[in-house]
Design an enzyme around this catalytic site. Structure first.
Site, PDB file in Angstrom:
ATOM      1  N   ASP A  38       0.693  -0.973  -0.201  1.00  0.00           N
ATOM      2  CA  ASP A  38       0.073  -0.210   0.357  1.00  0.00           C
ATOM      3  C   ASP A  38       0.961   1.544   0.058  1.00  0.00           C
ATOM      4  OD1 ASP A  38      -2.585  -1.256  -0.179  1.00  0.00           O
ATOM      5  OD2 ASP A  38      -3.089  -1.549   2.109  1.00  0.00           O
ATOM      6  N   LYS A  60      -3.746   2.991  -3.213  1.00  0.00           N
ATOM      7  CA  LYS A  60      -5.190   3.960  -3.545  1.00  0.00           C
ATOM      8  C   LYS A  60      -4.741   5.152  -3.162  1.00  0.00           C
ATOM      9  CE  LYS A  60      -8.769   1.357  -2.066  1.00  0.00           C
ATOM     10  NZ  LYS A  60      -7.644  -0.244  -1.734  1.00  0.00           N
ATOM     11  N   MET A 173      -7.721   9.759   7.824  1.00  0.00           N
ATOM     12  CA  MET A 173      -8.274  10.417   6.643  1.00  0.00           C
ATOM     13  C   MET A 173      -9.227  11.151   6.393  1.00  0.00           C
ATOM     14  SD  MET A 173      -9.253   6.466   5.069  1.00  0.00           S
ATOM     15  CE  MET A 173     -10.684   6.042   6.291  1.00  0.00           C
TER      16      MET A 173
END
Length: 256
Positions: A38, A60, A173
């Site tokens: 990741d 991502k 996030m």
């Protein structure tokens, strides 16, 4: 020729620094035939993998080209049949906003065995590294880890419910919507509630900004919202070594 036996290991890489992966996680990583990793996995950790082992980025990230979850699921299965042991290396812990259950279900539907190696979640480790406890007797008896928004971009009900309580709020996030979050939380908590924004947690270039809900706006220009980070809101943030010093300096500066 050696028969390829496909299998998959989901390994938590920890909060950022390469030496915060677990002993088991490092051992499994070094036994990989191929690694799919990741965005938040450090280059130093990848260096622990033999050079001959393929390392494929499947991260991502916002505003950048990225793989969909369906793409990643397919890649895991294809590489398991091609190479054998796939290590799916995920930042933090695989099951903390890591969509590990989706990958496991897809891989197992092909009859491939899956094992999971837990990792140290950044939600706990990053604030701890800054001296911010999640709980403290007489200050906070619980903590709530959440994302700021839902898939459609609206605030999650969890954010509002947590803001209405006295719990320590740990928001992942959410840096891109920092000031919107501050405005929302300020509807339910006092303006002097402490807040911390920690970026590149546990890394050499770690940055931590501490303030109050009222004072964070003056410091927001120094926060790069294009970089991921963790937001901590609650009275436990006052335990940060520089909290009171920074607040005094801010108040003095604003009064000049």
């Amino acid at each position: 020729m050696t028969k390829i036996e496909p299998k998959v290991s989901l390994v938590g890489a920890g909060p950022g620094s390469e030496d915060l992966i677990t002993v088991r996680g490092l051992r499994v990583l070094q036994m990989a035939d191929v690694v799919l990793y990741d965005a938040l996995v450090s280059k130093e950790l990848l260096a622990e993998v033999p050079p001959s082992v393929p390392k494929i980025y499947v991260g991502k990230r916002c505003s950048q080209h990225s793989f969909t979850q369906d793409d990643i699921n397919i890649l895991i299965v294809e590489h398991a049949f091609k190479y054998g042991h796939v290590v799916r290396l995920k930042g933090g812990d695989p099951f903390v906003f890591g969509r590990a259950h989706e990958e496991i279900a897809y891989v197992e539907s092909f009859g491939i065995s899956v094992s999971v190696v837990p990792g140290i979640s950044s939600a706990l480790a990053v604030p701890s590294g800054q001296g911010i406890p999640m709980t403290r007797r007489g200050v906070s008896s619980s903590f709530w880890v959440m994302t700021a928004t839902k898939r459609d971009g609206s605030f999650s009900e969890d954010l509002r419910l947590a803001a209405k309580s006295s719990t320590t709020m740990v928001i992942l996030m959410g840096v891109r919507k920092l000031m919107e979050i501050v405005k929302e939380v300020s509807r339910y908590r006092g303006s002097q509630t402490p807040i911390a924004v920690i970026q590149n947690g546990t890394m050499r270039n770690e940055q931590c900004t501490v303030a109050t809900l009222e004072g964070i706006q003056e410091l927001s220009n120094g926060i790069d919202v294009t970089k991921p980070g963790i937001i901590v809101i609650g009275n436990v943030v006052a335990e940060h070594p520089s909290f009171f010093e920074d607040e005094v300096q801010r108040v003095l500066h604003s009064s000049l």
